[in-house]
Design an enzyme around this catalytic site. Structure first.
Site, mmCIF file in Angstrom:
data_model
loop_
_atom_site.group_PDB
_atom_site.id
_atom_site.type_symbol
_atom_site.label_atom_id
_atom_site.label_comp_id
_atom_site.label_asym_id
_atom_site.label_seq_id
_atom_site.Cartn_x
_atom_site.Cartn_y
_atom_site.Cartn_z
ATOM 1 C CB CYS A 1 43.529 43.944 42.032
ATOM 2 S SG CYS A 1 44.716 43.304 43.243
ATOM 3 C CG ASP B 1 37.581 43.094 46.229
ATOM 4 O OD1 ASP B 1 38.163 42.093 46.690
ATOM 5 O OD2 ASP B 1 37.764 44.250 46.650
ATOM 6 C CG ASN C 1 49.993 43.721 44.502
ATOM 7 O OD1 ASN C 1 51.155 43.980 44.773
ATOM 8 N ND2 ASN C 1 49.702 42.835 43.580
ATOM 9 C CB CYS D 1 42.689 38.973 46.442
ATOM 10 S SG CYS D 1 42.465 38.990 48.229
ATOM 11 N NE ARG D 2 40.206 42.120 42.774
ATOM 12 C CZ ARG D 2 39.605 43.309 42.693
ATOM 13 N NH1 ARG D 2 38.642 43.483 41.799
ATOM 14 N NH2 ARG D 2 39.953 44.297 43.480
ATOM 15 C CB SER D 3 46.889 42.117 40.731
ATOM 16 O OG SER D 3 47.334 42.559 41.980
HETATM 17 P P1 4NP Z 1 42.440 42.635 45.801
HETATM 18 O O1 4NP Z 1 41.473 42.453 47.044
HETATM 19 O O2 4NP Z 1 42.204 44.036 45.280
HETATM 20 O O3 4NP Z 1 41.981 41.593 44.834
HETATM 21 O O4 4NP Z 1 43.848 42.408 46.314
HETATM 22 C C1 4NP Z 1 41.435 43.336 48.122
HETATM 23 C C2 4NP Z 1 42.363 43.220 49.133
HETATM 24 C C3 4NP Z 1 42.319 44.074 50.223
HETATM 25 C C4 4NP Z 1 41.322 45.032 50.291
HETATM 26 C C5 4NP Z 1 40.401 45.141 49.264
HETATM 27 C C6 4NP Z 1 40.462 44.295 48.181
HETATM 28 N N1 4NP Z 1 41.243 45.898 51.414
HETATM 29 O O5 4NP Z 1 40.273 46.673 51.504
HETATM 30 O O6 4NP Z 1 42.142 45.857 52.283
#
Ligand code: 4NP
Length: 165
Positions: free
Chosen positions: A7, A124, A10, A12-14
């Site tokens: 994702c 997201d 790294n 939340c989703r992954s």
């Molecule tokens: P992820 O979510 O891609 O599912 O881990 C996010 C986590 C952090 C950020 C964006 C999306 N960020 O902008 O810091």
């Protein structure tokens, strides 16, 4: 087989996808045959544990991901993993930009493995509320089961698993 979930951050989703898919693999007794990891296309959260909302939401479904730490995807990952599963189209495009033609075939949208959800994205949840994490987990659970079916079939094809098991 080696499988990498990717994702943006790294956190939340992954990591949630990694936790749910690992449970699916353990339930099927395949843990010795499948390696699972996750990474982010971005570098902001290297070394950090998963987002607390993600940890809480997945813990309610009986999965602990508190030990995972963020890392950034790197070119050698595209060679080291058999399947690289992007959560959304932006992740997919970023991965493709790192890959050569042969490696590009290993990159897929994760929801292509969720029945009826081919071509769709895992949204997201980072800037939203807790309910966004529940929705993401519902999507990830379906895709994890579909992916595990695919992996079992692939292991049989490779002769690593008996047809009746
Ligand atoms: P992820 O979510 O891609 O599912 O881990 C996010 C986590 C952090 C950020 C964006 C999306 N960020 O902008 O810091």
């Amino acid at each position: 087989m080696r499988i990498l979930f990717v994702c943006l951050g790294n956190i939340c989703r992954s990591p949630m996808a990694e936790g749910l898919f690992r449970r699916e693999i353990e339930r099927r007794g395949l843990e010795g045959l499948v390696e699972v990891d996750s990474a982010g296309t971005g570098s902001w959260h290297i070394g950090e544990p998963p987002d607390e909302r993600a940890q809480r939401a997945i813990a309610r479904r009986g999965v602990d991901i508190s030990h995972l730490r963020g890392r950034q995807v790197k070119r050698p990952d595209l060679e080291a993993f058999d399947l690289i599963l992007a959560m959304d189209r932006e992740n997919y495009a970023d991965l493709l930009s790192l890959a050569d033609d042969a490696q590009a075939e290993r990159i897929r949208l994760f929801l292509d493995f969720a029945p009826g959800a081919a071509g769709q994205e895992v949204p997201d949840p980072y800037f939203g509320g807790e309910e966004g994490f529940e929705h993401v987990l519902d999507l990830l659970e379906q895709a994890a089961a579909g992916l595990a079916d695919f992996v079992e079939e692939e292991l049989r094809r490779r002769g690593r698993l008996r047809a009746e098991s």
